[in-house]
Design a protein around this motif. Structure first.
Motif, PDB file in Angstrom:
ATOM      1  N   ALA A  33      41.994  50.320  42.303  1.00 28.82           N
ATOM      2  CA  ALA A  33      40.915  50.201  41.318  1.00 28.82           C
ATOM      3  C   ALA A  33      40.361  48.793  41.410  1.00 28.82           C
ATOM      4  N   ILE A  34      39.058  48.672  41.286  1.00 30.51           N
ATOM      5  CA  ILE A  34      38.424  47.362  41.340  1.00 30.51           C
ATOM      6  C   ILE A  34      37.087  47.439  40.621  1.00 30.51           C
ATOM      7  N   GLY A  35      36.759  46.400  39.907  1.00 28.25           N
ATOM      8  CA  GLY A  35      35.472  46.412  39.220  1.00 28.25           C
ATOM      9  C   GLY A  35      35.289  45.198  38.340  1.00 28.25           C
ATOM     10  N   SER A  36      34.110  45.073  37.793  1.00 26.07           N
ATOM     11  CA  SER A  36      33.806  43.989  36.869  1.00 26.07           C
ATOM     12  C   SER A  36      32.747  44.466  35.899  1.00 26.07           C
ATOM     13  N   ALA A  37      32.632  43.739  34.831  1.00 24.61           N
ATOM     14  CA  ALA A  37      31.622  44.062  33.820  1.00 24.61           C
ATOM     15  C   ALA A  37      31.165  42.781  33.167  1.00 24.61           C
ATOM     16  N   THR A  38      29.948  42.799  32.687  1.00 27.89           N
ATOM     17  CA  THR A  38      29.356  41.649  32.016  1.00 27.89           C
ATOM     18  C   THR A  38      28.807  42.097  30.670  1.00 27.89           C
ATOM     19  N   ALA A  39      29.037  41.305  29.642  1.00 32.91           N
ATOM     20  CA  ALA A  39      28.486  41.619  28.326  1.00 32.91           C
ATOM     21  C   ALA A  39      26.967  41.628  28.398  1.00 32.91           C
ATOM     22  N   ALA A  40      26.367  42.426  27.555  1.00 37.48           N
ATOM     23  CA  ALA A  40      24.914  42.565  27.585  1.00 37.48           C
ATOM     24  C   ALA A  40      24.200  41.244  27.395  1.00 37.48           C
ATOM     25  N   LYS A  41      24.815  40.341  26.612  1.00 36.39           N
ATOM     26  CA  LYS A  41      24.162  39.065  26.313  1.00 36.39           C
ATOM     27  C   LYS A  41      24.317  38.045  27.427  1.00 36.39           C
ATOM     28  N   ALA A  42      25.230  38.318  28.398  1.00 33.69           N
ATOM     29  CA  ALA A  42      25.500  37.354  29.465  1.00 33.69           C
ATOM     30  C   ALA A  42      24.573  37.561  30.644  1.00 33.69           C
ATOM     31  N   ALA A  43      24.231  36.476  31.300  1.00 36.88           N
ATOM     32  CA  ALA A  43      23.338  36.552  32.451  1.00 36.88           C
ATOM     33  C   ALA A  43      24.143  36.714  33.731  1.00 36.88           C
ATOM     34  N   GLY A  44      23.492  37.261  34.739  1.00 34.24           N
ATOM     35  CA  GLY A  44      24.105  37.342  36.062  1.00 34.24           C
ATOM     36  C   GLY A  44      24.691  38.701  36.339  1.00 34.24           C
ATOM     37  N   ASP A  45      24.676  39.115  37.616  1.00 37.77           N
ATOM     38  CA  ASP A  45      25.192  40.417  37.988  1.00 37.77           C
ATOM     39  C   ASP A  45      26.151  40.327  39.167  1.00 37.77           C
ATOM     40  N   LEU A  46      26.777  39.149  39.376  1.00 35.52           N
ATOM     41  CA  LEU A  46      27.744  39.013  40.447  1.00 35.52           C
ATOM     42  C   LEU A  46      28.945  39.909  40.193  1.00 35.52           C
ATOM     43  N   ASP A  47      29.513  40.433  41.270  1.00 36.27           N
ATOM     44  CA  ASP A  47      30.744  41.199  41.157  1.00 36.27           C
ATOM     45  C   ASP A  47      31.889  40.212  40.957  1.00 36.27           C
ATOM     46  N   ARG A  48      32.360  40.107  39.733  1.00 33.77           N
ATOM     47  CA  ARG A  48      33.387  39.118  39.416  1.00 33.77           C
ATOM     48  C   ARG A  48      34.699  39.393  40.121  1.00 33.77           C
ATOM     49  N   ALA A  49      34.937  40.606  40.545  1.00 34.50           N
ATOM     50  CA  ALA A  49      36.199  40.928  41.204  1.00 34.50           C
ATOM     51  C   ALA A  49      36.304  40.316  42.593  1.00 34.50           C
ATOM     52  N   VAL A  50      35.168  40.087  43.263  1.00 38.02           N
ATOM     53  CA  VAL A  50      35.222  39.577  44.640  1.00 38.02           C
ATOM     54  C   VAL A  50      34.389  38.326  44.864  1.00 38.02           C
ATOM     55  N   SER A  51      33.437  38.040  43.982  1.00 41.10           N
ATOM     56  CA  SER A  51      32.463  36.980  44.280  1.00 41.10           C
ATOM     57  C   SER A  51      32.572  35.740  43.413  1.00 41.10           C
ATOM     58  N   ILE A  52      33.498  35.713  42.467  1.00 43.12           N
ATOM     59  CA  ILE A  52      33.655  34.541  41.600  1.00 43.12           C
ATOM     60  C   ILE A  52      35.088  34.040  41.711  1.00 43.12           C
ATOM     61  N   ALA A  53      35.248  32.753  41.986  1.00 39.74           N
ATOM     62  CA  ALA A  53      36.578  32.147  42.109  1.00 39.74           C
ATOM     63  C   ALA A  53      37.063  31.723  40.736  1.00 39.74           C
ATOM     64  N   GLU A  54      37.967  32.485  40.164  1.00 40.92           N
ATOM     65  CA  GLU A  54      38.512  32.186  38.846  1.00 40.92           C
ATOM     66  C   GLU A  54      39.945  31.689  38.982  1.00 40.92           C
ATOM     67  N   THR A  55      40.376  30.840  38.050  1.00 43.89           N
ATOM     68  CA  THR A  55      41.795  30.488  38.012  1.00 43.89           C
ATOM     69  C   THR A  55      42.591  31.703  37.557  1.00 43.89           C
TER      70      THR A  55
END
Length: 208
Positions: free
Chosen positions: A70-92
């Motif tokens: 399973a893999i996926g991401s979601a963004t709150a309606a009020k937040a900007a941007g549509d990057l796939d957080r699961a693969v495209s954002i480097a988070e701690t």
């Protein structure tokens, strides 16, 4: 590439990745467990809503094979941007780094599964103010390694991180095992725009 149950982001990613190789009518087999995928998506949306978050991501792996179930991401309606957080954002990695810290501590010989640590709810270092604390200021008392993993004791792993910490250019056992396990490197997943996660720099004394 389309499937009634396939996440839109995954379908679009596969379409971009294999556009030159696939023809209409060909079948793509994935390792995704669609029931798990749907459950994870619902849980993520619910968590974002009740915690007033800007977004989040999830990845579930088969521990035996490493296959992505399973893999996926979601963004709150009020937040900007549509990057796939699961693969495209480097988070701690936060508390999910604890198993890496545990493995490094055992392999380096600085801790054993039978040793105990008294968790008072906080861990203090002269170089860091204020002290590190468990989530919700919880204090778990006497903990073995397995118990610390079960209750997610941050202070237990801050203690191990401090023991493993090294100011050397390439770090110590903690950094070495993080690199061996692939942290700071791309996974090679066949989805576009993958970003390598943050590496564990030398001098870090806590799980990241």
């Amino acid at each position: 590439i389309s499937h009634a149950g396939l996440p839109t982001a995954v379908a679009e990613g596969l379409r971009r990745e294999y556009r030159a190789q696939l023809r209409a009518g060909q079948t793509v087999h994935t390792s995704l467990n669609l029931a798990l995928e749907r459950t994870a998506e619902r849980s993520l949306r619910h968590s974002i809503a009740i915690n007033h978050g800007s977004g989040g991501a999830f990845v579930a792996l088969d521990p035996s094979t490493g296959a992505v179930e399973a893999i996926g991401s979601a963004t709150a309606a009020k937040a900007a941007g549509d990057l796939d957080r699961a693969v495209s954002i480097a988070e701690t990695s936060g508390g999910t780094f604890a198993p890496v810290t545990a493995l490094a501590a055992m392999r380096a010989g600085v801790w054993s599964p039978q040793e105990t640590y008294y968790d008072t709810g906080k861990f203090c270092l002269a170089s860091h103010n204020p002290c590190y604390r468990n989530a919700g200021n919880a204090a778990y008392g006497v903990l073995t390694l397995s118990h610390a993993l079960a209750v997610d004791s941050g202070t237990f792993f801050y203690n191990l991180g401090a023991r493993l910490n090294s100011g050397a250019a390439n770090g110590g056992a903690l950094q070495r095992w993080a690199r061996r396990l692939g942290l700071g490197s791309q996974t090679g997943i066949d989805l576009p725009d993958e970003t390598a996660g943050p590496a564990v720099s030398s001098g870090r004394s806590i799980p990241v």
